[in-house]
Motif scaffolding. Structure first.
Motif, PDB file in Angstrom:
ATOM      1  N   LEU A   7      -3.910  19.296 -18.489  1.00 56.90           N
ATOM      2  CA  LEU A   7      -2.864  19.066 -17.507  1.00 56.90           C
ATOM      3  C   LEU A   7      -2.583  20.359 -16.761  1.00 56.90           C
ATOM      4  CD1 LEU A   7      -0.376  16.888 -19.614  1.00 56.90           C
ATOM      5  CD2 LEU A   7      -2.382  16.201 -18.309  1.00 56.90           C
ATOM      6  N   LEU A   8      -2.738  20.320 -15.438  1.00 52.51           N
ATOM      7  CA  LEU A   8      -2.466  21.508 -14.631  1.00 52.51           C
ATOM      8  C   LEU A   8      -1.033  21.411 -14.158  1.00 52.51           C
ATOM      9  CD1 LEU A   8      -5.757  21.177 -12.577  1.00 52.51           C
ATOM     10  CD2 LEU A   8      -5.386  22.543 -14.632  1.00 52.51           C
ATOM     11  N   ASP A   9      -0.856  20.761 -13.082  1.00 55.87           N
ATOM     12  CA  ASP A   9       0.430  20.377 -12.559  1.00 55.87           C
ATOM     13  C   ASP A   9       0.898  19.141 -13.335  1.00 55.87           C
ATOM     14  OD1 ASP A   9       2.078  18.749 -10.490  1.00 55.87           O
ATOM     15  OD2 ASP A   9       1.949  20.766  -9.654  1.00 55.87           O
ATOM     16  N   THR A  10       2.109  18.655 -13.032  1.00 50.39           N
ATOM     17  CA  THR A  10       2.552  17.390 -13.624  1.00 50.39           C
ATOM     18  C   THR A  10       1.681  16.234 -13.106  1.00 50.39           C
ATOM     19  OG1 THR A  10       4.715  18.296 -13.053  1.00 50.39           O
ATOM     20  CG2 THR A  10       4.665  16.223 -14.314  1.00 50.39           C
ATOM     21  N   ARG A  11       1.238  16.362 -11.884  1.00 48.19           N
ATOM     22  CA  ARG A  11       0.505  15.265 -11.244  1.00 48.19           C
ATOM     23  C   ARG A  11      -0.965  15.563 -11.113  1.00 48.19           C
ATOM     24  NH1 ARG A  11       5.126  13.024  -9.763  1.00 48.19           N
ATOM     25  NH2 ARG A  11       5.769  13.161 -11.892  1.00 48.19           N
ATOM     26  N   LYS A  13     -10.843   4.649 -19.619  1.00 41.07           N
ATOM     27  CA  LYS A  13     -11.476   3.993 -18.477  1.00 41.07           C
ATOM     28  C   LYS A  13     -10.770   4.367 -17.179  1.00 41.07           C
ATOM     29  CE  LYS A  13     -15.115   1.494 -18.565  1.00 41.07           C
ATOM     30  NZ  LYS A  13     -16.223   1.943 -17.695  1.00 41.07           N
ATOM     31  N   LEU A  14      -9.451   4.359 -17.217  1.00 40.05           N
ATOM     32  CA  LEU A  14      -8.684   4.699 -16.021  1.00 40.05           C
ATOM     33  C   LEU A  14      -8.975   6.121 -15.571  1.00 40.05           C
ATOM     34  CD1 LEU A  14      -6.464   4.017 -13.941  1.00 40.05           C
ATOM     35  CD2 LEU A  14      -4.812   4.955 -15.549  1.00 40.05           C
ATOM     36  N   LEU A  15      -9.003   7.033 -16.502  1.00 40.06           N
ATOM     37  CA  LEU A  15      -9.269   8.427 -16.147  1.00 40.06           C
ATOM     38  C   LEU A  15     -10.647   8.563 -15.505  1.00 40.06           C
ATOM     39  CD1 LEU A  15      -7.769  10.275 -19.242  1.00 40.06           C
ATOM     40  CD2 LEU A  15      -6.837  10.127 -16.922  1.00 40.06           C
ATOM     41  N   LEU A  16     -11.618   7.834 -16.020  1.00 39.34           N
ATOM     42  CA  LEU A  16     -12.952   7.891 -15.438  1.00 39.34           C
ATOM     43  C   LEU A  16     -12.964   7.327 -14.019  1.00 39.34           C
ATOM     44  CD1 LEU A  16     -15.206   6.995 -18.491  1.00 39.34           C
ATOM     45  CD2 LEU A  16     -15.149   9.128 -17.208  1.00 39.34           C
ATOM     46  N   LEU A  17     -12.212   6.246 -13.795  1.00 39.32           N
ATOM     47  CA  LEU A  17     -12.151   5.681 -12.440  1.00 39.32           C
ATOM     48  C   LEU A  17     -11.438   6.633 -11.490  1.00 39.32           C
ATOM     49  CD1 LEU A  17     -11.429   1.858 -12.901  1.00 39.32           C
ATOM     50  CD2 LEU A  17     -13.549   2.996 -12.286  1.00 39.32           C
ATOM     51  N   LEU A  18     -10.364   7.256 -11.964  1.00 38.17           N
ATOM     52  CA  LEU A  18      -9.609   8.171 -11.103  1.00 38.17           C
ATOM     53  C   LEU A  18     -10.404   9.443 -10.816  1.00 38.17           C
ATOM     54  CD1 LEU A  18      -6.012   7.842 -12.590  1.00 38.17           C
ATOM     55  CD2 LEU A  18      -6.884   6.892 -10.448  1.00 38.17           C
ATOM     56  N   ALA A  22       0.858  -1.180   0.000  1.00 41.26           N
ATOM     57  CA  ALA A  22       0.000   0.000   0.000  1.00 41.26           C
ATOM     58  C   ALA A  22       0.897   1.233   0.000  1.00 41.26           C
ATOM     59  CB  ALA A  22      -0.921  -0.003   1.216  1.00 41.26           C
ATOM     60  N   VAL A  23       0.804   2.031  -1.052  1.00 42.19           N
ATOM     61  CA  VAL A  23       1.747   3.122  -1.260  1.00 42.19           C
ATOM     62  C   VAL A  23       1.000   4.436  -1.429  1.00 42.19           C
ATOM     63  CG1 VAL A  23       3.745   3.874  -2.595  1.00 42.19           C
ATOM     64  CG2 VAL A  23       3.159   1.455  -2.519  1.00 42.19           C
ATOM     65  N   ALA A  24       1.531   5.482  -0.822  1.00 42.86           N
ATOM     66  CA  ALA A  24       0.913   6.802  -0.932  1.00 42.86           C
ATOM     67  C   ALA A  24       1.159   7.383  -2.321  1.00 42.86           C
ATOM     68  CB  ALA A  24       1.480   7.730   0.144  1.00 42.86           C
ATOM     69  N   CYS A  25       0.084   7.753  -3.000  1.00 39.85           N
ATOM     70  CA  CYS A  25       0.203   8.396  -4.312  1.00 39.85           C
ATOM     71  C   CYS A  25       0.329   9.901  -4.165  1.00 39.85           C
ATOM     72  CB  CYS A  25      -1.022   8.102  -5.156  1.00 39.85           C
ATOM     73  SG  CYS A  25      -1.154   6.393  -5.655  1.00 39.85           S
ATOM     74  N   PRO A  70      -1.556   9.919 -12.413  1.00 42.78           N
ATOM     75  CA  PRO A  70      -0.364   9.104 -12.136  1.00 42.78           C
ATOM     76  C   PRO A  70       0.759   9.461 -13.101  1.00 42.78           C
ATOM     77  CG  PRO A  70      -2.313   7.725 -12.521  1.00 42.78           C
ATOM     78  CD  PRO A  70      -2.654   9.102 -12.958  1.00 42.78           C
ATOM     79  N   GLN A  71       1.985   9.066 -12.741  1.00 40.52           N
ATOM     80  CA  GLN A  71       3.086   9.176 -13.683  1.00 40.52           C
ATOM     81  C   GLN A  71       2.839   8.241 -14.858  1.00 40.52           C
ATOM     82  OE1 GLN A  71       6.252   9.324 -10.027  1.00 40.52           O
ATOM     83  NE2 GLN A  71       6.990   8.642 -12.015  1.00 40.52           N
ATOM     84  N   ARG A  72       3.543   8.485 -15.936  1.00 44.47           N
ATOM     85  CA  ARG A  72       3.327   7.674 -17.143  1.00 44.47           C
ATOM     86  C   ARG A  72       3.673   6.217 -16.910  1.00 44.47           C
ATOM     87  NH1 ARG A  72       1.442  11.702 -17.047  1.00 44.47           N
ATOM     88  NH2 ARG A  72       1.437  13.421 -18.547  1.00 44.47           N
ATOM     89  N   ASN A  73       4.717   5.959 -16.170  1.00 42.80           N
ATOM     90  CA  ASN A  73       5.065   4.556 -15.937  1.00 42.80           C
ATOM     91  C   ASN A  73       4.109   3.909 -14.938  1.00 42.80           C
ATOM     92  OD1 ASN A  73       5.938   5.757 -13.621  1.00 42.80           O
ATOM     93  ND2 ASN A  73       7.984   4.865 -13.641  1.00 42.80           N
ATOM     94  N   GLU A  74       3.503   4.711 -14.065  1.00 44.04           N
ATOM     95  CA  GLU A  74       2.467   4.167 -13.182  1.00 44.04           C
ATOM     96  C   GLU A  74       1.238   3.785 -13.993  1.00 44.04           C
ATOM     97  OE1 GLU A  74       3.085   6.254  -8.854  1.00 44.04           O
ATOM     98  OE2 GLU A  74       2.192   7.470 -10.423  1.00 44.04           O
ATOM     99  N   ILE A  75       0.868   4.641 -14.914  1.00 44.33           N
ATOM    100  CA  ILE A  75      -0.248   4.307 -15.798  1.00 44.33           C
ATOM    101  C   ILE A  75       0.053   3.000 -16.527  1.00 44.33           C
ATOM    102  CG2 ILE A  75      -1.532   5.024 -17.861  1.00 44.33           C
ATOM    103  CD1 ILE A  75      -1.233   7.873 -17.008  1.00 44.33           C
ATOM    104  N   GLY A  76       1.297   2.882 -16.959  1.00 48.43           N
ATOM    105  CA  GLY A  76       1.702   1.648 -17.614  1.00 48.43           C
ATOM    106  C   GLY A  76       1.495   0.424 -16.735  1.00 48.43           C
ATOM    107  N   ASP A  77       1.833   0.550 -15.454  1.00 49.24           N
ATOM    108  CA  ASP A  77       1.691  -0.587 -14.558  1.00 49.24           C
ATOM    109  C   ASP A  77       0.234  -0.864 -14.212  1.00 49.24           C
ATOM    110  OD1 ASP A  77       4.384  -1.035 -14.501  1.00 49.24           O
ATOM    111  OD2 ASP A  77       4.740   0.156 -12.708  1.00 49.24           O
ATOM    112  N   MET A  78      -0.601   0.138 -14.343  1.00 47.90           N
ATOM    113  CA  MET A  78      -2.027  -0.095 -14.091  1.00 47.90           C
ATOM    114  C   MET A  78      -2.677  -0.775 -15.282  1.00 47.90           C
ATOM    115  SD  MET A  78      -3.169   3.508 -12.365  1.00 47.90           S
ATOM    116  CE  MET A  78      -2.215   4.229 -11.018  1.00 47.90           C
TER     117      MET A  78
END
Lengths: 243, 243
Positions: free
Chosen positions: A221-225, A172-177, A113-116, A190-198
């Motif tokens: 895109l506002l901030d990077t995150r 789909k991911l964007l809608l869930l987030l 369990a990791v803090a995003c 999420p970061q691009r590689n996090e999206i990749g892992d999802m």
DNA sequence: CGAGCCGTTGAGGGGATTCAAGCTCAGTGG
DNA sequence: CCACTGAGCTTGAATCCCCTCAACGGCTCG
């Protein structure tokens, strides 16, 4: 693995937990929201309120922590690593969610369990919850509810995310987030590689997809995150993709 | 949707449930295995023992059935349909597993539960379980265990199955299915389009992969729906794939 | 015996990966 | 102050894997 929740942030030196519980904005709708005042009194002394920075671990898979957590602020992701060494992100939890319920069964945690984002938690010893559960039937009911909610969330991710083209999966991911978005409509991206892992794609592919959606005006895109999405347009794009 | 569990098969006209429970080979290790004899007496009259044929539905998503089921014989799959109309198979359950726990919370079922093989079940009214749970703390503990097991199984499927090449996914699936194999080492093999719905690939691709593994001698097709696998070789192939 | 389902196999095209280069930006130290 | 560095993001080009479309064979059943 590297960083672990240790620091115990107390808002007030004299009555730390009294403040953390009584003033808690998420108590209503959280695990202990079903308890009465006297039961709340009993738990205050045993509940810690750790704070974590982005990327820090609440707990990790295999660890026997002996505590469950409720999320007061922020977003936490659950991940596992396959035997082949690939990371997979399984689902998210945010404000009001209960995590680490395996501890109630004396089992080691099943996921990392990791803090995003920066996260504020309540750490509740498992023994305390078990003890209260023996007398408070409403708490038992609420616990089962939490378990089912977690199962439901996991199955929703498993149903919706892994299927279809890269574009469809990102939509789909964007809608869930977006369900975790704040009041101003800003959501955590999420970061691009996090999206990749999802979504089981390379970071290049997720970058291409996000950029494409940005060019189409579906996401800003506002901030990077952080980002703001146009929900109706997103849903329309998804339907077009499914057709 | 089409066919539903209605027929109530009773092994013995005079004491049907007495036989179903007392003689049940899966009672040890099943939900009510933790109950004592007097508690077992109370439930017998309320437990039905339906039998289903391959393809019949135990229940379907959205339905409010008011009962949980334990599986005595056979394999059941959980599936959902995405908004786009694609079927996704989420996980499997077999002998000794408890399914439909949402009913304990008065919620509609979250998935379609479908028989993959001929199936024998015990149907237990939710109210009965709730009632017993109020007095029997061991049952409460066992219930939470079941919930966690379901969550764990769902996350295992979500972690291991959707990632990697078609070959890797098929290998992983076979290893997961092999856990439900019978004593002679025979395991249930899904249809090619079912494999497709589990792994998000076309039926042609799953057919090619299975055929390839057969040619390599990693899997042996007995019946159309049954196979024998060579576990060590399978695991070796998977590791080679992950490397 | 024809119809239909299921599984198999082939050929061609498209989308994702792979490999690679260049970009912005924050942090660091000369 | 600014080059230097590294992390994260973007974009391009070539390759490859999987999907699509298609044909065919075995099998069960009406």
């Amino acid at each position: 693995m590297l960083m672990r929740a240790q620091a115990l942030y107390l808002e007030n030196a004299t009555h730390p937990q009294a403040r953390a519980c009584a003033c808690c904005e998420v108590r209503r709708g959280s695990l202990f929201g079903v308890l009465d005042a006297s039961a709340l009194d009993r738990i205050r002394a045993h509940v810690a309120a750790p704070q974590l920075k982005t990327g820090e671990y609440v707990y990790s898979r295999g660890e026997s922590g002996g505590a469950v957590y409720t999320i007061r602020v922020g977003i936490v992701r659950f991940e596992r690593t396959t035997e082949g060494g690939r990371r997979r992100i399984l689902r998210m939890a945010s404000r009001g969610d209960l995590i680490g319920q395996e501890a109630l069964l004396d089992r080691p945690y099943g996921d990392d369990a990791v803090a995003c984002t920066p996260v504020e938690l309540c750490r509740i010893p498992a023994s305390l919850v078990r003890e209260l559960g023996d007398t408070q039937s409403t708490l038992r009911y609420e616990l089962m509810n939490r378990w089912q909610r977690a199962l439901d969330e996991a199955e929703t991710w498993a149903t919706e995310l892994p299927a279809g083209s890269a574009r469809r999966r990102v939509l789909k991911l964007l809608l869930l987030l977006a369900r975790h978005a704040d009041a101003e409509g800003r959501m955590w991206l999420p970061q691009r590689n996090e999206i990749g892992d999802m979504l089981d794609m390379t970071l290049e592919t997720s970058s291409r997809q996000i950029s494409q959606l940005r060019r189409e005006g579906l996401i800003e895109l506002l901030d990077t995150r952080q980002a703001r999405v146009h929900l109706p347009a997103l849903q329309a794009a998804l339907q077009a993709e499914d057709a």
